[in-house]
Design a protein around this motif. Sequence first.
Motif, mmCIF file in Angstrom:
data_model
loop_
_atom_site.group_PDB
_atom_site.id
_atom_site.type_symbol
_atom_site.label_atom_id
_atom_site.label_comp_id
_atom_site.label_asym_id
_atom_site.label_seq_id
_atom_site.Cartn_x
_atom_site.Cartn_y
_atom_site.Cartn_z
ATOM 1 N N SER A 192 0.817 -1.220 0.000
ATOM 2 C CA SER A 192 0.000 0.000 0.000
ATOM 3 C C SER A 192 0.844 1.260 0.000
ATOM 4 N N PRO B 231 -2.235 0.697 -3.572
ATOM 5 C CA PRO B 231 -3.097 0.665 -2.390
ATOM 6 C C PRO B 231 -4.210 -0.379 -2.473
ATOM 7 N N ALA C 9 -4.431 -3.404 0.200
ATOM 8 C CA ALA C 9 -5.586 -3.569 1.085
ATOM 9 C C ALA C 9 -6.108 -5.002 1.046
#
Length: 152
Positions: A90, A95, A99
Amino acid sequence: MAARRSPDPGSPDPDTTTGRVEGIQRLLLADQGVRLKPASSPDADRHNPMTPALRQAIQQGDRMLAEFKRNTNIGVGLGIIGEIVGRSLSTSGSPGLGAIVILAGFAVFIWGCSQYARAKGHSAWFGAFGVLSIIGLLVLVFLPDRHKEARA
């Protein structure tokens, strides 16, 4: 013919003591996974009150505990690694992927915590403490081990 001396009341009977020691040795070896051949004498188990069914249940319980402990190590280890890798993904520019990896690591960590709770003789729902991450794992570490009490 010489009369047999009766043992002193304060000293243990050597036959009983030897049988107990052999029984304890057999149990310790069984805990380590060593299979012993049955003794040839008809009264070999006279000092060992465990029935074959009880012996088998204890061995099966030990295998289950070993399986839970192995699953704990896998789940907690992979969960922590997944969270670290997800965090680095991330921050390095991915990102979305980061996640997903963090959530997968988190789920595996919680599963590992539930296996740890089961290994200690508690409900798998105690694995929900894994939501607290390392603090939750510490809570599980300090839970009493019900399996130790059953063996004592």
